[in-house]
Motif scaffolding. Structure first.
Motif, PDB file in Angstrom:
ATOM      1  N   TYR A 273      53.582  49.293  56.443  1.00  0.00           N
ATOM      2  CA  TYR A 273      53.082  49.584  55.044  1.00  0.00           C
ATOM      3  C   TYR A 273      53.608  48.549  54.011  1.00  0.00           C
ATOM      4  N   VAL A 274      52.599  48.276  53.302  1.00  0.00           N
ATOM      5  CA  VAL A 274      53.100  47.129  52.227  1.00  0.00           C
ATOM      6  C   VAL A 274      53.482  47.759  51.101  1.00  0.00           C
ATOM      7  N   LEU A 275      54.445  47.530  50.277  1.00  0.00           N
ATOM      8  CA  LEU A 275      54.729  48.554  49.350  1.00  0.00           C
ATOM      9  C   LEU A 275      53.946  47.682  47.842  1.00  0.00           C
ATOM     10  N   ILE A 276      52.957  48.464  47.149  1.00  0.00           N
ATOM     11  CA  ILE A 276      52.143  47.811  46.169  1.00  0.00           C
ATOM     12  C   ILE A 276      52.426  48.767  44.975  1.00  0.00           C
ATOM     13  N   THR A 277      51.923  47.968  43.816  1.00  0.00           N
ATOM     14  CA  THR A 277      51.895  48.820  42.473  1.00  0.00           C
ATOM     15  C   THR A 277      50.374  49.481  42.360  1.00  0.00           C
ATOM     16  N   ARG A 278      50.411  50.425  41.521  1.00  0.00           N
ATOM     17  CA  ARG A 278      49.201  50.990  41.214  1.00  0.00           C
ATOM     18  C   ARG A 278      47.987  49.803  40.672  1.00  0.00           C
ATOM     19  N   HIS A 279      48.617  48.756  39.971  1.00  0.00           N
ATOM     20  CA  HIS A 279      47.984  47.968  39.533  1.00  0.00           C
ATOM     21  C   HIS A 279      47.175  47.075  40.648  1.00  0.00           C
ATOM     22  N   GLU A 280      47.992  46.712  41.498  1.00  0.00           N
ATOM     23  CA  GLU A 280      47.749  46.013  42.723  1.00  0.00           C
ATOM     24  C   GLU A 280      46.586  46.804  43.715  1.00  0.00           C
ATOM     25  N   LEU A 281      46.957  48.057  43.787  1.00  0.00           N
ATOM     26  CA  LEU A 281      45.986  49.083  44.385  1.00  0.00           C
ATOM     27  C   LEU A 281      44.494  48.824  43.736  1.00  0.00           C
ATOM     28  N   ILE A 282      44.514  48.910  42.273  1.00  0.00           N
ATOM     29  CA  ILE A 282      43.120  48.830  41.589  1.00  0.00           C
ATOM     30  C   ILE A 282      42.713  47.493  41.877  1.00  0.00           C
ATOM     31  N   ARG A 283      43.336  46.292  41.891  1.00  0.00           N
ATOM     32  CA  ARG A 283      42.830  45.304  42.503  1.00  0.00           C
ATOM     33  C   ARG A 283      42.420  44.943  43.704  1.00  0.00           C
ATOM     34  N   LEU A 284      42.820  45.653  44.830  1.00  0.00           N
ATOM     35  CA  LEU A 284      42.334  45.756  46.133  1.00  0.00           C
ATOM     36  C   LEU A 284      41.048  46.548  46.104  1.00  0.00           C
ATOM     37  N   ILE A 285      41.224  47.535  45.202  1.00  0.00           N
ATOM     38  CA  ILE A 285      39.793  48.226  45.403  1.00  0.00           C
ATOM     39  C   ILE A 285      38.561  47.549  44.524  1.00  0.00           C
ATOM     40  N   GLU A 286      39.091  46.786  43.612  1.00  0.00           N
ATOM     41  CA  GLU A 286      38.047  46.017  42.974  1.00  0.00           C
ATOM     42  C   GLU A 286      37.493  44.823  44.102  1.00  0.00           C
ATOM     43  N   GLU A 287      38.511  44.186  44.626  1.00  0.00           N
ATOM     44  CA  GLU A 287      37.847  43.303  45.734  1.00  0.00           C
ATOM     45  C   GLU A 287      37.180  43.974  46.876  1.00  0.00           C
ATOM     46  N   PHE A 288      37.391  45.021  47.157  1.00  0.00           N
ATOM     47  CA  PHE A 288      36.571  45.985  48.255  1.00  0.00           C
ATOM     48  C   PHE A 288      35.177  45.930  47.448  1.00  0.00           C
ATOM     49  N   SER A 289      35.160  46.522  46.139  1.00  0.00           N
ATOM     50  CA  SER A 289      33.781  46.881  45.771  1.00  0.00           C
ATOM     51  C   SER A 289      33.049  45.544  45.585  1.00  0.00           C
ATOM     52  N   LYS A 290      33.645  44.368  45.303  1.00  0.00           N
ATOM     53  CA  LYS A 290      32.956  42.989  45.234  1.00  0.00           C
ATOM     54  C   LYS A 290      32.398  42.945  46.440  1.00  0.00           C
ATOM     55  N   ARG A 291      32.995  42.895  47.674  1.00  0.00           N
ATOM     56  CA  ARG A 291      32.733  42.645  49.037  1.00  0.00           C
ATOM     57  C   ARG A 291      31.532  43.383  49.108  1.00  0.00           C
ATOM     58  N   TYR A 292      31.795  44.579  48.965  1.00  0.00           N
ATOM     59  CA  TYR A 292      30.747  45.702  49.306  1.00  0.00           C
ATOM     60  C   TYR A 292      29.450  45.210  48.881  1.00  0.00           C
ATOM     61  N   ILE A 293      29.404  45.041  47.739  1.00  0.00           N
ATOM     62  CA  ILE A 293      28.013  44.669  46.667  1.00  0.00           C
ATOM     63  C   ILE A 293      27.538  43.487  47.665  1.00  0.00           C
ATOM     64  N   ILE A 294      28.269  42.387  47.788  1.00  0.00           N
ATOM     65  CA  ILE A 294      27.898  41.271  48.428  1.00  0.00           C
ATOM     66  C   ILE A 294      27.103  41.418  49.853  1.00  0.00           C
TER      67      ILE A 294
ATOM     68  N   VAL B 135      44.487  56.861  44.314  1.00  0.00           N
ATOM     69  CA  VAL B 135      44.962  56.921  45.704  1.00  0.00           C
ATOM     70  C   VAL B 135      43.685  57.640  46.385  1.00  0.00           C
ATOM     71  N   TYR B 136      43.201  58.966  45.811  1.00  0.00           N
ATOM     72  CA  TYR B 136      42.169  59.540  46.270  1.00  0.00           C
ATOM     73  C   TYR B 136      40.969  58.756  46.754  1.00  0.00           C
ATOM     74  N   ILE B 137      40.532  57.954  45.768  1.00  0.00           N
ATOM     75  CA  ILE B 137      39.535  56.987  46.093  1.00  0.00           C
ATOM     76  C   ILE B 137      39.709  56.030  47.194  1.00  0.00           C
ATOM     77  N   ALA B 138      40.835  55.453  47.100  1.00  0.00           N
ATOM     78  CA  ALA B 138      41.295  54.493  48.376  1.00  0.00           C
ATOM     79  C   ALA B 138      41.384  55.261  49.509  1.00  0.00           C
ATOM     80  N   ARG B 139      41.879  56.601  49.551  1.00  0.00           N
ATOM     81  CA  ARG B 139      42.101  57.198  50.672  1.00  0.00           C
ATOM     82  C   ARG B 139      40.879  57.782  51.087  1.00  0.00           C
ATOM     83  N   ASN B 140      40.195  58.684  50.549  1.00  0.00           N
ATOM     84  CA  ASN B 140      39.087  59.306  50.797  1.00  0.00           C
ATOM     85  C   ASN B 140      37.705  58.874  50.722  1.00  0.00           C
ATOM     86  N   GLY B 141      37.654  57.744  49.659  1.00  0.00           N
ATOM     87  CA  GLY B 141      36.431  57.190  49.347  1.00  0.00           C
ATOM     88  C   GLY B 141      36.503  56.059  50.163  1.00  0.00           C
ATOM     89  N   LEU B 142      37.511  55.136  50.426  1.00  0.00           N
ATOM     90  CA  LEU B 142      37.272  53.988  51.091  1.00  0.00           C
ATOM     91  C   LEU B 142      37.786  54.313  52.690  1.00  0.00           C
TER      92      LEU B 142
END
Lengths: 349, 417
Positions: free
Chosen positions: A166-187, A117-124
């Motif tokens: 706000y959309v309710l999500i699981t921990r796993h889904e938050l991880i997937r969203l961050i993964e998607e963010f990092s992929k697009r960030y790199i591209i 959560v910290y990464i999503a909130r403060n990092g992104l």
């Protein structure tokens, strides 16, 4: 009182796309001229390794550099982006982005939820609410919509609980969203990175990567999708025939491409894998193919995921090559064979 | 009297009397488009520095239709879309009763043959000459507008309670014709692309709801079913359960075909009707468990839940929401088909009033005698009767303008009386 999360240098190294990591990199004030220094050479060799690991699909545990200075490790991230921007091959960029973002997912899965959560909130900078129940996380809907990896099934917004923005999500889904963010960030970073001059050391690295990539690029161009099952055993004859034609680079009719693409999508191949199938086509155009395959996968337009033609239609289109007994649909053939061979009807191949 | 000239003169007087034109925010970043009376061509890529300039243009040109972009551009007057510099777009929904089935359509819609001018009631081919070149002529009545209003209210409920928009970010506009345009101005959606907008669109229209994935429902093919969603749940799960409550409350022997959009077995229907009070009670007090509901066979339960989705979904035109470069009608301008004003309204007006109360512009006590080939029986709040059966009717001015604007082909003669 909420416990504070400590975001260490190691965290910055693992998540180099976060605001904290980028800020740290900026403060190091490292320029491309510094790549000529001994410390710079270490950065450069780590950056090269990062790219080569991605090309070779090294298992993450093996790829993990041991006993390195974390700041040097951190610097290897922007350096690898600069190299990729110079090599300037879209496909390689995607290979790298996917590999790196999967690595990020791997790291995140080991973290406690508070850190994620910290990464999503403060990092992104995402707006996340956290509670204590099973669906204990909620993300402001526009971040969800921007980084949603799929528009189908359980990812579709309409199948989520959305309340008060706000959309309710699981921990796993938050991880997937961050993964998607990092992929697009790199591209995006690879597409936008510009350098004013090209120092000698960097151009040698670029050449090395280009050479390595050229030698394996072909492997990426042929379908790797058949690695775990023997296609001749599980694919129906019509699909094998189409695959052979495609591999020989023969132009097949539109209906044949449709049949092949929908078959592959339906047995669980990704859009990228299906696009790769068509690379050998004489009239291959990546953007066009991507558009069409995404359409067939139900990611665009009507959002209908298309199925393969049934046998009756394959016959009338001239795509059927053998009368398979008791089979009415090419996918039925596949599932039967898979079921017999691997014991389960819908094994993920 | 030339009908089109009559209409033009009415529009001209309207625009010269300083009507209440509501300009969009950031007017300088918006593209405007107009269709004049002389032809059907759209004048595009127009921009205005201020409201005054826009009003001046309207007075001079007297457009039949006036539009502005839902998008914001660096240079809205640039001649092609690529060089305008897209900055973002409002989120817009178009609720148009044309997309919603209503049974009053039979009262007013008909088909006009492009070859012989004949009128047909069914849309296959011309009943006079057999040509298949026929055009549908649609009209609105108060019933249609009521249905559109119902969908607008549903939409606003979803936008506020699910998406969390505040009421002052939502602008409600009567389209001047068959429904409402709902505009959302919020910084978070400004830069959202087409994919994200489609997800929002699918959300409001309940498109793609799948009980295998929707939290609160577990209805497997085999094994025991369970539902943890209740009428108090948030988002779609709660909306579905509340609709289900209403369905069961109102269901009877005669209306089940209308109320249920999916078929259920006869014996299940009887079971539900006989035990209605128990069903309602358990929906009101879910803590005790949905004993009766879960007793239903899987197929029936899913049919009920899917009917509940249909009962609360919003029917909107998808193109308008997805297109981030769309032109939409300018509030305060006139609709060239109806002569009614495109009106920005308050939420309380949407709840309590009909467009007939606030959008009719040509309400003067002036009557026209019209000879026409055919008349819709009922448009807006007016019943049209050809009392003498000779093709002549007498109608107030706003109805005359609507007849001319929407189907000038059927009007053979018009005079003031």
């Amino acid at each position: 009182m909420e416990e504070t999360v400590i975001f260490t240098l190691e965290d910055k190294f693992k998540y180099p796309f976060t605001a904290q990591a980028r800020d740290h990199i900026r403060k190091l004030n490292f320029s491309i001229d510094d790549l000529a220094l001994p410390i710079g050479r270490t950065v450069l060799s780590l950056a090269k390794k990062r790219i080569l690991d991605a090309i070779r699909r090294e298992p993450f545990a093996k790829a993990e550099p041991k006993d390195i200075d974390l700041e040097i490790g951190l610097l290897s991230f922007p350096t690898s982006i600069i190299i990729l921007a110079q090599v300037s091959d879209e496909r390689l960029v995607r290979v790298f982005a996917i590999y790196e973002s999967k690595k990020v997912r791997n790291f995140l899965e080991e973290e406690n939820t508070r850190k994620i959560v910290y990464i999503a909130r403060n990092g992104l900078g995402w707006d996340i609410r956290s509670g204590s129940r099973k669906f204990n996380l909620a993300i402001r809907f526009h971040y969800y919509l921007t980084y949603q990896p799929e528009y189908l099934g359980s990812w579709k917004l309409v199948n989520k609980v959305l309340h008060d923005g706000y959309v309710l999500i699981t921990r796993h889904e938050l991880i997937r969203l961050i993964e998607e963010f990092s992929k697009r960030y790199i591209i995006k970073a690879c597409n936008e990175a510009r350098i004013s001059r090209l120092p000698e050391s960097l151009s040698i690295a670029i050449e090395e990567i280009s050479r390595e990539w050229a030698s394996v690029r072909a492997k990426y161009e042929l379908p790797k999708i058949l690695s775990r099952v023997d296609e001749n055993e599980v694919y129906p004859p019509c699909i094998i025939n189409l695959l052979n034609l495609v591999r020989r680079g023969e132009n097949i009719p539109h209906s044949g491409r449709f049949a092949l693409a929908t078959f592959m999508l339906n047995i669980g191949k990704s859009v990228d894998e299906v696009i790769d199938l068509f690379r050998t086509m004489p009239d291959f155009d990546e953007n066009k193919t991507r558009y069409q395959v995404e359409h067939l996968a139900g990611l665009r337009g009507s959002r209908i995921k298309y199925s393969t033609f049934k046998c009756l239609n394959m016959k009338s289109l001239g795509l059927c090559v053998k009368d398979c007994k008791d089979i009415k649909h090419p996918l039925q053939y596949f599932y039967r064979k898979i079921g017999r061979k691997y014991g389960s009807k819908k094994t993920n191949v | 009297m030339d009908p089109k000239k009559l209409m033009f003169n009415c529009f001209k007087r309207y625009y010269r009397k300083n009507p209440d034109i509501v300009v969009p925010n950031n007017i300088k970043q918006r593209e405007f488009g107009f269709i004049l009376f002389i032809n059907d061509e759209m004048i595009r890529h127009t921009a205005f520095p201020s409201r005054e300039e826009l009003v001046k243009y309207l007075k001079e040109k007297v457009p039949r239709h006036a539009y502005y972009s839902t998008a914001y551009y660096v240079d809205p007057s640039a001649p092609d879309m690529a060089s305008k510099g897209w900055l973002g777009a409002d989120l817009v929904f178009d609720i148009d009763v044309d997309h919603i089935p209503t049974d009053c359509k039979a009262d007013h819609d008909f088909y006009l043959c492009q070859d012989c001018g004949g009128i047909s009631i069914s849309g296959e081919q011309c009943s006079v000459c057999g040509s298949s070149r026929i055009k549908k002529v649609t009209w609105v009545c108060e019933r249609c507008l009521d249905v559109a209003r119902e969908h607008a209210l549903r939409l606003i409920d979803i936008l506020i309670s699910d998406f969390g928009f505040s009421s002052n970010e939502i602008e409600i506009v009567f389209s001047g014709h068959r429904g409402y345009h709902i505009h959302v101005q919020n910084k978070d959606i400004l830069e959202l692309g087409q994919d994200g907008r489609r997800e929002i669109l699918d959300y409001v229209r309940g498109e793609g709801i799948d009980f295998r994935f929707l939290p609160g429902f577990n209805i497997p093919r085999k094994g025991s079913k369970s539902i943890s969603a209740s009428i108090d749940s948030r988002g779609w799960p709660g909306r579905i359960m509340r609709s289900l409550y209403n369905i069961i409350l109102n269901l009877n022997e005669n209306n089940f075909h209308e109320i249920l959009s999916r078929e259920i077995e006869r014996d299940d229907l009887e079971y539900i009707l006989e035990n209605r009070s128990f069903f309602l009670e358990e929906l009101e007090n879910p803590d005790k468990g949905y004993v009766n509901l879960l007793k239903l066979r899987r197929k029936t339960l899913l049919a009920l839940l899917e009917s509940a989705v249909d009962f609360s979904k919003v029917i909107v035109d998808e193109k308008v929401t997805i297109d981030t470069k769309r032109l939409i009608r300018l509030p305060g301008s006139l609709h060239g088909k109806t002569g009614m004003a495109v009106r920005k309204i308050l939420f309380s007006d949407l709840e309590n009033k009909s467009p007939v109360d606030y959008a009719i512009v040509f309400a003067e006590n002036e009557y026209f005698k019209i000879k026409a080939k055919f008349f819709p029986r009922h448009i807006l709040d007016f019943k049209i009767e050809d009392k003498k059966g000779n093709g002549y009717i007498v109608v107030p001015k706003y109805i005359a303008i609507y007849l001319i604007g929407n189907a000038s082909e059927i009007v053979e003669a018009i005079e003031v009386i």
